[in-house]
Design an enzyme around this catalytic site. Sequence first.
Site, short mmCIF file in Angstrom:
data_model
loop_
_atom_site.label_atom_id
_atom_site.label_comp_id
_atom_site.label_asym_id
_atom_site.label_seq_id
_atom_site.Cartn_x
_atom_site.Cartn_y
_atom_site.Cartn_z
CG ASP A 131 -7.33 -3.13 -2.76
OD1 ASP A 131 -8.43 -2.30 -2.01
OD2 ASP A 131 -6.03 -3.73 -2.30
CB SER B 140 -0.75 -0.19 1.20
OG SER B 140 -2.19 1.09 0.91
CG HIS C 202 -5.88 -2.54 0.99
ND1 HIS C 202 -4.89 -1.85 0.05
CD2 HIS C 202 -4.99 -1.18 2.50
CE1 HIS C 202 -4.27 -0.91 -0.08
NE2 HIS C 202 -4.11 -0.74 1.41
#
Length: 422
Positions: free
Chosen positions: A365, A194, A398
């Site tokens: 996600d 991320s 995620h």
Amino acid sequence: MATNSSFMFKWLICCALVINVGLISAREDDESREGNITSMSSPSQSPTLPDAPYICELRVKIFGYKCEEHEVTTKDGYILSIQRIPQGLSSSKIEGEKREPVLLIHGLLMDGVIWLINHPNESLGFILADKGYDVWIANTRGTWSSRRHTFLSASHRDYWEWSWDELVSFDLPAIFNYIYTNTTQQKFHYVGHSLGSLIAFALFSQNNLPAKMVRSAVMLCPIAYMNLERSILVQFAAATFTAETHYWLGLKEFIPTGKNVLKFLKKICNEPGVDCSNLLTALTGKNCCLNISSIHVFTKFEPQSTSTKLMIHLSQMIRRGTVAKYDYNDVKKNRDHYGQPTPPAYNLSAIPLDLPLFLVYGGMDWLADVGDLDELLFELRFHKSDKLKLHFQPDYSHVDFIMGFNAKEEIYDHVLEFMSLQ
């Protein structure tokens, strides 16, 4: 909302990469390994800040692995903590044999513990060590073990005067140089999740030297463009300039357990069209594969503070659809910092074309949206085709990429295969 069994909202804030919502208590449905969050109540107590480096003692040595604590000082005075797992328990390599280094960089509101949350046979940090890699886990400024500075206290607002630009300009270069120097100038593999991918993309795009230290780069939930993310919670937070309000009030440290953040979350959940009956899904999309026991370990350590300025920076990216430096929203300040009236963009097409990249993303996600990834891939369209590999996991969201109980089979085995070919 349902209040079936005990859990807390700490889990959620770390999944909300781009917003300043916050930490409240919640409840969790007993039956699922999916980590569904189904209610809100009062604020949970924040984890207690440790007095000394803790990752080696609390998450590595307890499983019988060797672990070393290191630290490096950035050019702007921040003292960063780094953990090293020099070898695994089941490594087939001979003691003392040179091992390829690999650096793991965490995402927003997390620290290096995130690579060690699950059991060793499910956690990427341990899996890499057992496969013969020399594992380095770094913690960026503001996290528990990286809150020291050469002359500033973390209790002083000036300590928190940075955005993710400073992670690119100072934290990553210091970490890269330290690992490169302490592994006899071996090239190392990079793994970022991320925000850890965003800062690496930015660094590689503007400075070719760090990229020359890197053997390959693996980006889990790669973040660059963010304007197409699908979470209504995230969109609302960015649109209402909430992080800016915190900053203007002098709240330079963003504390995800704070009362102001809790108030904002309650407000946002009352907005038309916002369904907070399952907050984790509302923030990230539906995570398929979370283990409840691992979540309980997670909440002992996370979430952790970051700077309000960093949260503003991410909100600017969502609103504008750009990957650019922090905008001071003042022509004079922008000129003082950048020599121009607007912040310069990071030119992602300038990432070295021969740098091996492995982009791993999920169909569920909402934070690292497939549409935003397409825009990143357009920037990388001239990248050498044999140096750019993609892996799509349709049922992953995620958080699954770092804590999924089946991530070894679904994700990490592919990562290991990619790294072995570089």
